[in-house]
Design an enzyme around this catalytic site. Structure first.
Site, PDB file in Angstrom:
ATOM      1  N   LYS A 183      -7.345   1.233  -2.573  1.00  0.00           N
ATOM      2  CA  LYS A 183      -6.938   0.630  -1.305  1.00  0.00           C
ATOM      3  C   LYS A 183      -7.028   1.634  -0.165  1.00  0.00           C
ATOM      4  O   LYS A 183      -7.437   1.301   0.954  1.00  0.00           O
ATOM      5  CB  LYS A 183      -5.510   0.097  -1.417  1.00  0.00           C
ATOM      6  CG  LYS A 183      -4.909  -0.406  -0.089  1.00  0.00           C
ATOM      7  CD  LYS A 183      -5.702  -1.562   0.518  1.00  0.00           C
ATOM      8  CE  LYS A 183      -5.176  -1.938   1.905  1.00  0.00           C
ATOM      9  NZ  LYS A 183      -3.845  -2.557   1.860  1.00  0.00           N
TER      10      LYS A 183
ATOM     11  N   THR B  80       0.866  -1.178   0.000  1.00  0.00           N
ATOM     12  CA  THR B  80       0.000   0.000   0.000  1.00  0.00           C
ATOM     13  C   THR B  80       0.899   1.223   0.000  1.00  0.00           C
ATOM     14  O   THR B  80       1.667   1.446   0.933  1.00  0.00           O
ATOM     15  CB  THR B  80      -0.918   0.020   1.223  1.00  0.00           C
ATOM     16  OG1 THR B  80      -1.724  -1.160   1.224  1.00  0.00           O
ATOM     17  CG2 THR B  80      -1.825   1.245   1.200  1.00  0.00           C
TER      18      THR B  80
ATOM     19  N   LYS C 290       0.666   4.616   8.524  1.00  0.00           N
ATOM     20  CA  LYS C 290       1.211   5.022   7.229  1.00  0.00           C
ATOM     21  C   LYS C 290       0.125   5.122   6.169  1.00  0.00           C
ATOM     22  O   LYS C 290       0.069   6.085   5.388  1.00  0.00           O
ATOM     23  CB  LYS C 290       2.287   4.019   6.798  1.00  0.00           C
ATOM     24  CG  LYS C 290       2.861   4.236   5.405  1.00  0.00           C
ATOM     25  CD  LYS C 290       2.213   3.333   4.347  1.00  0.00           C
ATOM     26  CE  LYS C 290       2.478   1.870   4.626  1.00  0.00           C
ATOM     27  NZ  LYS C 290       1.912   0.997   3.553  1.00  0.00           N
TER      28      LYS C 290
END
Length: 383
Positions: free
Chosen positions: A176, A101, A244
Site C-alpha cells: 500500500k 494504512t 501520514k
C-alpha cells in the site's frame, strides 16, 4: 469461524470510508456490530439495523470477523494490543482484519500476537478512496496468501472489486505504501501541470484533457485535476492521512537504507499544507500551494501558521517557504528576499531549499558538481 451461517461481523471505525464499507457488509446480509469514537458517525448504520457497542472490545467479543478502519498506527496499536485490545478480547478463531494504512512492523507484531492467542490477524489496507468505498469497488491489499484469506473472502468481496495478495504479514502495508508513493508523484505532477498551464495562459481544462489522453495522464489527474481546477477541495482522502502515509513510506525507506526523493518532496508539500490549515481538505488541495494568497485564504488556509524555522538551511527536514505573498510553489512576482519552491520570476535574492538562485526541485542551472534532492531527509540541496 462460523460455517453453517453467515459469520457475525464487527466494524470499528465508521468514518469517511469505514461507514460505507460497513454498509456494504450489511447489504450482503451479515449481522453487524459497530463502534466508533464519535458515536454520531455510526448512527446511520445503527438506524439500518447494526448493533452499537460501547467499546472495541465489546464490538469484537462475539464476532467471527472484526474489521478496523482507523486513523494512525498509534490508534491501531492501542485498539489491537492494549490490555483490553482486540487480540485479547476477540474470541478464539476470530479473524482480525485491519483496513488502515499503517506500519508493516506493527502489522507483523499484531499478526504474531494474534497467532499466540489462536486468532488470525491480517493487514488489508485498501485503495480507491471514498468513492471506491461508496461504490464497493475498493482494491484490497492483503498481507497473506490467497489460501490463508479464503475463509473471509466472501466478506471481503462485499466491498471490493479486486483483491491482491502479498503472501506475508506486513507485506500488504508495504504494498500500500508503494501505491501512496506512486500517487504522491502523480499529485505533485498534477499540481505542477496546473500551475504551468495557468501561468502560461492556457485553458487548464483543455490541458487536463490533453495530458489525460497521453502518457502524462493518471487516474489522479483525471479524477482530481478537474476538482482542483474548480476549487472543490472536499476530501475523498484527507491531506493529513496522506501525509501520514508518506511519513510511513519514508520511515520504511530509511530502515531499508534507500532514498525516496519524490516521496520526500511530496511529504514536505503536504506537511506544509497541513501546517497552514489544509489537513482536513482532500489531497487535490495541494494545488492551493501554488495559488494566490487570496484564493488560499478563501479555502481556509493561513500562511502565517507555517513554522518557517524548520526550513532554515541549518537542519531543515524538507523544502519549504517563508514570507509568502502569492503562494509557495507558484512563487511568481514576490519581490526581494522571498524563499520559494518554484523559484521563478523573483526580484533580488531569494532562497529555495537551501539558498539556490534558480530553485531546488527544478534542478536547473545549478552549476558544476551540484546535487539536488538526493540522499537526505526532504527536498534540499547539498554541494
Amino acid at each position: 469461524m462460523t460455517t453453517a451461517a453467515k459469520p457475525k461481523v464487527a466494524f470499528i471505525g465508521t468514518g469517511i470510508m469505514g461507514a460505507p464499507i460497513a454498509g456494504h457488509i450489511m447489504d450482503a446480509g451479515y449481522e453487524l456490530t459497530v463502534y466508533n469514537r464519535t458515536k454520531s458517525k455510526a448512527d446511520a448504520l445503527v438506524a439500518r439495523g447494526a448493533t452499537w457497542a460501547g467499546s472495541p472490545a465489546d464490538a469484537a467479543r462475539d464476532a467471527d470477523v472484526v474489521f478496523t478502519m482507523l486513523g494512525y498506527p498509534s490508534d491501531v496499536e492501542d485498539v489491537y494490543l492494549s490490555t483490553d485490545g482486540l487480540v485479547r478480547a476477540a474470541k478464539t478463531g476470530a479473524w482480525l482484519v485491519d483496513l488502515t494504512t499503517s506500519s508493516a512492523q506493527l502489522a507483523r507484531d499484531i499478526h504474531d500476537a494474534a497467532e499466540v492467542e489462536d486468532k488470525h490477524a491480517v493487514d488489508c489496507p485498501v485503495t480507491g478512496g471514498e468513492q471506491g468505498a461508496v461504490d464497493g469497488t475498493l482494491t484490497l491489499i492483503l498481507g497473506c496468501t490467497e489460501a490463508d484469506a479464503a475463509p473471509i473472502l466472501p466478506v471481503l468481496e462485499t466491498f471490493s472489486s479486486k483483491v491482491c495478495y502479498f503472501d506475508g504479514a506486513g507485506k500488504g502495508q508495504t504494498a500500500k505504501l508503494c501505491n501512496q508513493v506512486s500517487l504522491a508523484g502523480c499529485m505533485v505532477g498534477m499540481a505542477d501541470a496546473l500551475a504551468l498551464a495557468q501561468q502560461g495562459g492556457l485553458d487548464a481544462a483543455r490541458m487536463l484533457d490533453m495530458v489525460g489522453a497521453g502518457m502524462g495522464g493518471s487516474r489522479a489527474l483525471a479524477g482530481l485535476g478537474p476538482k482542483a481546477l474548480a476549487g472543490d477541495y472536499k476530501p475523498g482522502f484527507l491531506v493529513e492521512h496522506f501525509r501520514k502515509d508518506l511519513r510511513l513510506a519514508i520511515e520504511q525507506s530509511e530502515d531499508l537504507e534507500i532514498t525516496l526523493p519524490g516521496a520526500e518532496t511530496a511529504f514536505t508539500l503536504y506537511d506544509m499544507l497541513c501546517q497552514i490549515g489544509g489537513e482536513r481538505l482532500g489531497t487535490q488541495a495541494i494545488s492551493l500551494l501554488y495559488a494566490e494568497q487570496a484564493d488560499a485564504a478563501a479555502a481556509g488556509l493561513d500562511w502565517s501558521r507555517l513554522d518557517v524555522s524548520q526550513f532554515e538551511p541549518d537542519g531543515h527536514d524538507g523544502c519549504g517557504c517563508g514570507g509568502h505573498g502569492d503562494g509557495c510553489c507558484g512563487g511568481h512576482d514576490h519581490g526581494a528576499g522571498h524563499e520559494c519552491c518554484g523559484g521563478h520570476d523573483h526580484d533580488g535574492e531569494h532562497e529555495c531549499c537551501g539558498g539556490h538562485g534558480d530553485g531546488c526541485c527544478g534542478g536547473h542551472d545549478h552549476g558544476e558538481g551540484h546535487e539536488c534532492c538526493g540522499g537526505h531527509d526532504g527536498c534540499g540541496c547539498e554541494g
